[in-house]
Each structure stands twice: as C-alpha cells, then as structure tokens.
Design a protein around this motif. Structure first.
Motif, mmCIF file in Angstrom:
data_model
loop_
_atom_site.group_PDB
_atom_site.id
_atom_site.type_symbol
_atom_site.label_atom_id
_atom_site.label_comp_id
_atom_site.label_asym_id
_atom_site.label_seq_id
_atom_site.Cartn_x
_atom_site.Cartn_y
_atom_site.Cartn_z
ATOM 1 N N GLU A 174 0.705 -1.607 -0.497
ATOM 2 C CA GLU A 174 -0.186 -0.447 0.103
ATOM 3 C C GLU A 174 0.626 1.580 0.367
ATOM 4 O O GLU A 174 2.044 1.528 1.079
ATOM 5 C CB GLU A 174 -0.829 0.204 1.137
ATOM 6 C CG GLU A 174 -2.188 1.046 1.278
ATOM 7 C CD GLU A 174 -2.970 0.950 2.379
ATOM 8 O OE1 GLU A 174 -3.286 0.220 2.664
ATOM 9 O OE2 GLU A 174 -4.153 1.890 2.719
ATOM 10 N N ARG B 117 -15.670 2.249 13.302
ATOM 11 C CA ARG B 117 -14.539 2.976 13.538
ATOM 12 C C ARG B 117 -12.559 2.237 14.223
ATOM 13 O O ARG B 117 -11.979 2.290 13.368
ATOM 14 C CB ARG B 117 -14.965 4.154 13.835
ATOM 15 C CG ARG B 117 -13.839 5.559 13.987
ATOM 16 C CD ARG B 117 -13.056 5.566 12.499
ATOM 17 N NE ARG B 117 -11.033 6.051 13.063
ATOM 18 C CZ ARG B 117 -10.541 6.050 12.085
ATOM 19 N NH1 ARG B 117 -10.873 5.564 10.912
ATOM 20 N NH2 ARG B 117 -9.574 6.550 12.103
ATOM 21 N N THR C 245 -11.480 0.268 11.378
ATOM 22 C CA THR C 245 -9.947 1.647 10.382
ATOM 23 C C THR C 245 -9.695 1.733 11.456
ATOM 24 O O THR C 245 -8.430 1.462 10.467
ATOM 25 C CB THR C 245 -11.315 2.033 10.000
ATOM 26 O OG1 THR C 245 -12.634 1.477 9.745
ATOM 27 C CG2 THR C 245 -10.601 2.065 8.915
ATOM 28 N N HIS C 246 -9.441 2.005 12.262
ATOM 29 C CA HIS C 246 -8.774 3.300 13.229
ATOM 30 C C HIS C 246 -7.579 2.014 13.957
ATOM 31 O O HIS C 246 -6.117 2.027 13.151
ATOM 32 C CB HIS C 246 -9.071 3.589 14.229
ATOM 33 C CG HIS C 246 -8.479 4.186 15.538
ATOM 34 N ND1 HIS C 246 -8.289 5.386 15.442
ATOM 35 C CD2 HIS C 246 -8.118 3.385 16.504
ATOM 36 C CE1 HIS C 246 -7.115 5.762 17.234
ATOM 37 N NE2 HIS C 246 -7.035 4.784 17.084
ATOM 38 N N LYS D 148 -6.568 -0.783 11.872
ATOM 39 C CA LYS D 148 -6.280 -1.421 11.210
ATOM 40 C C LYS D 148 -4.960 -0.718 10.622
ATOM 41 O O LYS D 148 -4.170 -1.052 9.771
ATOM 42 C CB LYS D 148 -7.366 -1.064 9.527
ATOM 43 C CG LYS D 148 -6.504 -1.993 8.209
ATOM 44 C CD LYS D 148 -6.401 -0.648 7.066
ATOM 45 C CE LYS D 148 -6.212 -2.064 5.712
ATOM 46 N NZ LYS D 148 -4.903 -0.990 4.923
ATOM 47 N N GLY D 149 -5.749 0.862 10.587
ATOM 48 C CA GLY D 149 -4.636 1.545 10.442
ATOM 49 C C GLY D 149 -3.022 1.112 11.320
ATOM 50 O O GLY D 149 -2.126 1.399 10.717
ATOM 51 N N ASN E 233 -1.665 -1.569 9.518
ATOM 52 C CA ASN E 233 -0.449 -1.252 8.413
ATOM 53 C C ASN E 233 1.137 -1.575 8.629
ATOM 54 O O ASN E 233 1.840 -2.149 7.757
ATOM 55 C CB ASN E 233 -0.784 0.390 8.192
ATOM 56 C CG ASN E 233 -2.168 -0.131 7.013
ATOM 57 O OD1 ASN E 233 -2.611 -1.113 6.111
ATOM 58 N ND2 ASN E 233 -2.513 1.401 6.408
ATOM 59 N N ALA F 229 -1.986 8.587 10.331
ATOM 60 C CA ALA F 229 -3.155 8.231 10.056
ATOM 61 C C ALA F 229 -3.876 9.196 10.984
ATOM 62 O O ALA F 229 -4.741 9.598 10.144
ATOM 63 C CB ALA F 229 -4.000 6.674 9.728
ATOM 64 N N ILE F 230 -4.458 8.906 12.030
ATOM 65 C CA ILE F 230 -5.406 9.667 12.652
ATOM 66 C C ILE F 230 -5.452 11.840 12.360
ATOM 67 O O ILE F 230 -6.019 12.639 12.285
ATOM 68 C CB ILE F 230 -6.023 9.880 13.900
ATOM 69 C CG1 ILE F 230 -4.201 9.884 14.899
ATOM 70 C CG2 ILE F 230 -6.785 8.371 13.574
ATOM 71 C CD1 ILE F 230 -5.239 8.916 16.445
ATOM 72 N N LEU G 217 -6.627 12.528 8.998
ATOM 73 C CA LEU G 217 -7.678 12.655 8.441
ATOM 74 C C LEU G 217 -8.542 13.391 9.256
ATOM 75 O O LEU G 217 -9.053 13.843 8.766
ATOM 76 C CB LEU G 217 -7.821 10.850 9.541
ATOM 77 C CG LEU G 217 -8.004 9.664 8.543
ATOM 78 C CD1 LEU G 217 -8.478 8.479 9.380
ATOM 79 C CD2 LEU G 217 -9.170 9.778 7.378
ATOM 80 N N ILE H 188 -7.255 12.063 4.285
ATOM 81 C CA ILE H 188 -5.639 11.941 3.444
ATOM 82 C C ILE H 188 -5.853 11.038 2.089
ATOM 83 O O ILE H 188 -4.667 11.390 1.142
ATOM 84 C CB ILE H 188 -5.597 9.629 4.347
ATOM 85 C CG1 ILE H 188 -6.899 8.795 4.247
ATOM 86 C CG2 ILE H 188 -5.660 9.687 5.589
ATOM 87 C CD1 ILE H 188 -6.787 8.148 4.219
HETATM 88 C C1 MEV Z 1 -5.592 3.360 5.301
HETATM 89 O O1 MEV Z 1 -4.679 1.480 5.146
HETATM 90 C C2 MEV Z 1 -5.636 3.269 6.877
HETATM 91 C C3 MEV Z 1 -6.813 3.768 7.380
HETATM 92 O O2 MEV Z 1 -7.693 3.954 7.223
HETATM 93 C C4 MEV Z 1 -7.221 3.595 9.011
HETATM 94 C C5 MEV Z 1 -7.560 5.445 9.871
HETATM 95 O O3 MEV Z 1 -8.421 5.467 8.828
HETATM 96 O O4 MEV Z 1 -6.801 5.186 10.625
HETATM 97 C C6 MEV Z 1 -6.327 5.657 7.061
#
Ligand code: MEV
Length: 431
Positions: free
Chosen positions: A87, A265, A268-269, A271-272, A275, A372-373, A376, A381
């Motif tokens: 990514e 949320r 996704t948080h 997931k960041g 990464n 990431a945050i 955001l 982003i």
């Molecule tokens: C993208 O790979 C990861 C994010 O979506 C993490 C997040 O939203 O905090 C940017």
C-alpha cells in the motif's frame, strides 16, 4: 557510496534518493555483505527451491516492496524499520509520525515476558471441577513433562511456567474443561513448541481425568505477551499549515474518542495501526495472521471492539499516545531464518530478542496510527494518496522513467486520475 553515516535513523532526504543509493545507505548502516544486499533487491532472494520447502504445491515466488521507515527512536535507541507492504503512503506516513515523536523525545516501550498460551480441551468428564482438581494435583509433573519438549528454549531460560484451569459449563457441546499451559518461549514465536507440549501432556491428562482430549493448540489471543508503547507530543510539533498545534491535538483526541466509542470506526482505526505492525511482521518472516488474530481479539476483550490505542491530552496539554496489544513474534524459527530477505530485515533492525522486535512493532503501530488519524483529522488522506495512486496507475499503464512523472503530473493537473487516462497519456507521450 562511501559516506560515513552517523548512527542515526534521521536520514533527511532519504526518500529523494534513487533506489540504489537508498539500498547502499542501508547496507552501510547495517553492515550488509553483497549476498545480503542481493537478497533485498531480489537477486539472491527466496529461490523457488527454498520456497518449495516452505509450503506445498509451490509454483513460484511472489515479491512485495520492501521499504525503510526512518526517524524511529525507541527507548533512546535509533532504529531503521524494514516494512513489507503493497500500500502506498504507509512507509512515508510512518516515517513522518516517527519524526514528530522523535522531536518530542521518542517512543518509550515495554513488554511482558514472552509467554504463550496453549489450550487443551477435555471432554467427557462427569464433573469438570473434579477433573480440574485432578489436573491441579499433577501440576508439577505436567510442567516438568512440558519442559522436556524444547531443550533449546529451556537452555535459554524459557519453559513451562504454569497451568490455568478454565471450566466452561455452558457451551453448545455441554460442559468442558479447558486447561491453559503457560510457556515462556523466549526468542521463538513459539507455536510449534507450545503445540508439541500440549500434545505431549494429553495422555497424562486423559489418564488422570478419565476424559478425552480433543483440541491441543496454542491460543492466538497471546495476552500474556503484550507490548506497550507510549509517546508524548508537544502541541507545537503538531501544527499544520491551517491548524494550530492545539487544534490538531484536540482533533486527534476526538478522532480517538470516535474509535473508542464505535466498533465501525475502531476496525478502521486499528487497521491503520496494523498497516505498520503487519509490515514489520511480514518483513521479518513472522506470522501476520497470528498477530492480526491476537490484536483484534484483544481489542474486543471487554465485550465490545475498541481501539488498541489511546490518544489523550495530559495535564500540560501535550498529546499522549499509547498502544497496548499482544505481539507474538520471534527472531528464531519459522521463516525468520529461512527467508533470505527476512534474515536481512532482522539484521537491519538490529534487534537482539523477540521482545525487542515486539516492542519495536508496538512503536511502529502507534506511529502508523498517529499518522493516519492526524491526516484524517486535518487535511484528510486523499490528497497525499492521490499522488501515489496516480503513480501506480502510470506504471500500470506502461510508463517508465521520466514518463511516470509526466503522466502523474498531467493527470493531477487535469483532475483525472484513472487508468484509461494514464493509458491514453502513455500512448500520447510515446508517440
Ligand atoms: C488505510 O490503509 C488506513 C486508514 O484508513 C486508517 C484510519 O482510518 O485510521 C487511513
């Protein structure tokens, strides 16, 4: 390349150098020999023959980009972080966040002893509590037997530490006794050791309880093997072109609160953060599915899925970040010492123990989440992403060399970042 590098991970302009220059700088930093350098750029990397010994039905090997995140300072020591990830933006974002943290004193990390949990499921006993009592009576004997499974780990000071008895009364298959074996696996990830130990104990437990052992396997919820990483950022390092540091800090606190309160949320948080942690996990040849399983299960430990990080202002108005998560990784065994590039990644990191690797991964997860945050909660982003996305499209459309930049710049100027447009531009510029 003959520059004398100071032992700092702060490498201004690293990203602007060519790939061979970057590779040479890292080779110098880590003292890589030509074979090791070759492993990184795919010349002497994982061969099909080696791959054929790793898994079944092999038909080839599959490459991914290996990047280096700069700027990390962890417990006062500088690290360059190898990251394997497909990514765009992740490595740059991670390096950026590490720079902010570095300017505020760096990361502080700590971890538990490397204790894994093995689970044994006992079925068919009349009374699970009585069976638990019998197992407890032979605790010493069971721990001694478990200790015989891995003499190497024992020699390095690891071994079976304790048993836990967990009667589960209300399951779809009726009552069962679950026995946890707690085992210090030292520098291994430990899956094989713990699985073998559980299998070895099974006959003894069956004989003592009169029950039947069904599953004997590690738990990926490795919550005895957690890392904690923290950092504290002064507001002034957080400011952007359009927002004051205080505003950014407040927005990050609000972004974290959203993840803490809402599982949609939080996924996704987290997931960041993953990464970053996954990218190091893969680079070092570790089992990233095990890491993922553990972190997400830990995030849901209270009955609701939450953030694995915490971002809040302290009494002085600084932004304090923290991550706590199970990280079961090793520096011996598995692919860590078989995959040529994983061996080199470990050498670049320079970690001496599995705990140190896990602690570095904790800091990387926290940095990635911050990046990431912060993005955001400020400009979003997409601006940064679109440039990199455009680059990938240009390459996919067949652009190479200087043409990549021409295609990217044209698509961005036109506001048309699509594969068909990239293909048309490649044709036009070739013609
Ligand atoms: C993208 O790979 C990861 C994010 O979506 C993490 C997040 O939203 O905090 C940017």
């Amino acid at each position: 390349m003959t520059e004398n590098l100071p032992r700092t991970s702060r490498l201004p302009g690293f990203y602007q150098r060519s790939l061979p220059e970057r590779a040479a700088l890292i080779a110098q930093w880590a003292g890589l020999d030509p074979d090791e350098q070759g492993a990184l750029i795919g010349i002497t990397g994982l061969t099909p023959v080696q791959a054929d010994h790793m898994i079944e039905n092999v038909i080839g090997v599959y490459a991914l980009p290996l990047g280096i995140a700069t700027n990390f300072q962890i417990n006062g020591r500088d690290y360059l972080i190898p990251m394997v990830i497909e990514e765009p933006s992740v490595v740059a974002a991670c390096s950026f966040a590490a720079r902010l943290v570095r300017d505020s004193g760096g990361f502080t990390v700590a971890s538990d002893e490397p204790i894994m949990i093995g689970q044994m499921q006992v079925m068919g006993v009349e009374n699970v509590y009585a069976a638990a009592g019998k197992v407890w009576e032979m605790r010493e004997e069971l721990l001694n037997r478990a200790n015989m499974t891995d003499p190497v780990i024992a020699r390095f000071g690891g071994g079976a530490r304790d048993l836990e008895l967990r009667p589960l009364l209300d399951t779809p298959a009726g009552p069962m006794l679950v026995i946890h074996l707690l085992y210090d696996v030292r520098d291994a990830m430990g899956a094989n050791t713990i699985n073998t130990a559980c299998e070895k104990l099974a006959p003894m437990i069956e004989a003592a309880t009169g029950g039947r052992l069904v599953l004997r396997i590690l738990s990926n919820l490795a919550d005895r093997r957690k890392v904690r990483a923290t950092c504290t950022l002064a507001p002034h390092v957080m400011k952007t072109e359009t927002m004051s540091g205080e505003q950014v800090v407040e927005a990050i606190e609000q972004a974290w609160a959203f993840a803490e309160a809402d599982p949609y949320r939080a996924a996704t948080h987290n997931k960041g953060a993953m990464n970053g942690m996954d990218a190091v996990c893969i680079a070092t040849g570790n089992d990233w599915r095990a890491l993922e399983a553990g972190v997400h299960a830990y995030a849901a430990r209270g009955g609701r899925y939450r953030s694995v990080t915490r971002w809040q202002r302290d009494a002085q108005g600084n932004l304090r970040g923290e991550i706590e998560a199970p990280v079961a990784v090793g520096i011996v065994g598995g692919a860590t010492r078989v995959h040529p590039a994983a061996k080199v990644a470990l050498k670049i990191l320079g970690v001496k123990t599995a705990r140190e690797l896990a602690e570095v991964m904790g800091a990387v997860g926290l940095a990635q989440n911050l990046a990431a945050i912060r993005a955001l909660a400020t400009e979003g982003i997409q601006r940064g992403h679109m440039g990199l996305h455009a680059r990938q499209l240009a390459i996919a459309a067949g652009a190479s060399g200087d043409m990549i930049t021409r295609v990217v710049e044209t698509m961005i100027a036109e506001g048309q970042i699509r594969l068909d447009r990239a293909q048309a531009l490649v044709q036009q510029f070739k013609g």
